[in-house]
Design an enzyme around this catalytic site. Structure first.
Site, short mmCIF file in Angstrom:
data_model
loop_
_atom_site.label_atom_id
_atom_site.label_comp_id
_atom_site.label_asym_id
_atom_site.label_seq_id
_atom_site.Cartn_x
_atom_site.Cartn_y
_atom_site.Cartn_z
N SER A 91 64.01 43.95 107.49
CA SER A 91 63.12 43.03 106.81
C SER A 91 62.41 42.26 107.93
CB SER A 91 64.01 42.13 105.86
OG SER A 91 64.65 42.70 104.87
N ALA A 114 60.74 43.90 102.19
CA ALA A 114 61.51 42.97 103.11
C ALA A 114 62.18 42.07 102.05
CB ALA A 114 60.69 42.41 104.00
N LYS A 115 63.29 41.58 102.26
CA LYS A 115 63.91 40.44 101.66
C LYS A 115 63.57 39.22 102.18
CE LYS A 115 68.52 39.85 99.24
NZ LYS A 115 67.94 39.61 97.92
N ALA A 116 62.37 38.83 102.01
CA ALA A 116 61.74 37.71 102.59
C ALA A 116 61.94 36.61 101.81
CB ALA A 116 60.32 38.17 103.00
N TYR A 150 60.67 35.25 96.89
CA TYR A 150 61.36 34.93 95.93
C TYR A 150 60.70 33.96 95.07
CZ TYR A 150 64.90 38.30 96.73
OH TYR A 150 65.24 39.45 96.97
#
Ligand code: PMP
Length: 287
Positions: free
Chosen positions: A64, A152-154, A158
């Site tokens: 990520s 990507a777990k950016a 969120y």
């Protein structure tokens, strides 16, 4: 709920009380959502506390960062050891672990000057509860993969998830389901989607969704159980003809749907493939 006076966290190589740790209000992550995180679970197993898919989660954290140009100069093995230490120091046997990569002050829209990592943990039940969910298709779509790195777990991604969940809850539903920008089924705000029809499972293919580690585990379980899974682009109409459906994610684990908007899933959850997979999953994490 997340910490108290005694809670210990890991921050840039050191263990310290959460209440002693500070962050900089000028930080780039805080201002622009330019950071990366993970959500991991630890389970109490007959062989002691085990962090489920630890390597996969820290590899995704690294990936990520690389996808969004945040230099990742941490050693994955050291991070895993730090994770076990955080659990031990806080006496957590079944818990949720949250590593966060965050950046020092930089008000320019450029790569960060200094990159930090913190790891914290707390006790957390299944994120979406254990009752079947009434889902609503969101008016928000997932970000277009050409507008951000959707794999990507950016942190900043969120905002989209919070908007969708808030909208669904305000309308009286349990959770949202988002489509992608082409109108295909994508994923939940914090979980991946599977649905069942004629004894087979269907799930949106990778590309416009977060590559979930639970999703990969469900695929492994299906392989072992000889359940056919079709990964492709699907329309909301496909889901509205399904027998049953479920979300999967580290925090949510596996949780079935009762209905989606006005459509009630006809197959009782007890007899669904989802239930079978859930039972297998809960055994696997505790092995
Ligand atoms: N999609 C999104 C948007 C998520 O935030 C998550 C939770 N990380 C998932 C899917 C499921 O991913 P995983 O199984 O790796 O927790």
């Amino acid at each position: 709920m997340y910490y108290n006076q005694e809670t210990i966290i890991y921050n840039n190589g050191a263990f310290d009380k959460a209440t002693n740790t500070t962050t900089d209000l000028y930080g780039q992550t805080l201002h622009y959502g330019y950071g990366v995180f993970e959500g991991i679970r630890a389970y109490n197993t007959p062989n002691g506390v085990k962090v489920f898919k630890a390597i996969e989660h820290y590899e995704r954290l690294k990936n990520s960062c690389e996808l969004i140009n945040i230099p990742f100069h941490f050693d994955i093995q050291e991070l895993i050891e730090a994770t076990y230490k955080v659990l031990e120091q806080n006496n957590i046997t079944d818990g949720y672990i949250r590593p966060l990569v965050y950046c020092d002050p930089n008000m320019a829209l450029s790569t960060p000057t200094k990159v930090n990592i913190m790891i914290c943990a707390w006790q957390w039940g299944a994120y979406l509860g254990d009752k079947l969910l009434h889902i609503s298709i969101s008016s928000y779509c997932r970000p277009h993969p050409k507008s951000t790195k959707i794999e990507a777990k950016a942190c900043g991604n969120y905002i989209n998830s919070i908007l969708a969940t808030t909208e669904a809850k305000n309308k009286g539903f349990d959770e949202a389901l988002l489509l992608d920008s082409d109108g295909f089924l994508a994923e939940g705000p914090g979980a991946n989607l599977f649905f069942e029809k004629n004894g087979k499972l269907y799930t949106p293919k990778l590309g416009n969704i977060l590559p979930g580690i639970t999703r990969a585990t469900v695929l492994e379980i299906c392989k072992n159980l000889n359940i056919e899974v079709i990964q492709d682009n699907f329309l909301p109409e496909d889901l509205l003809k399904a027998a049953s459906a479920f979300y999967c994610g580290t925090a949510a684990e596996i949780i079935g749907f009762s209905a989606i908007d006005a459509y009630t899933f006809p197959l009782e959850w007890e007899f669904s493939l989802g239930k079978k997979i859930k039972d297998e999953y809960l055994q696997l994490v505790k092995q």
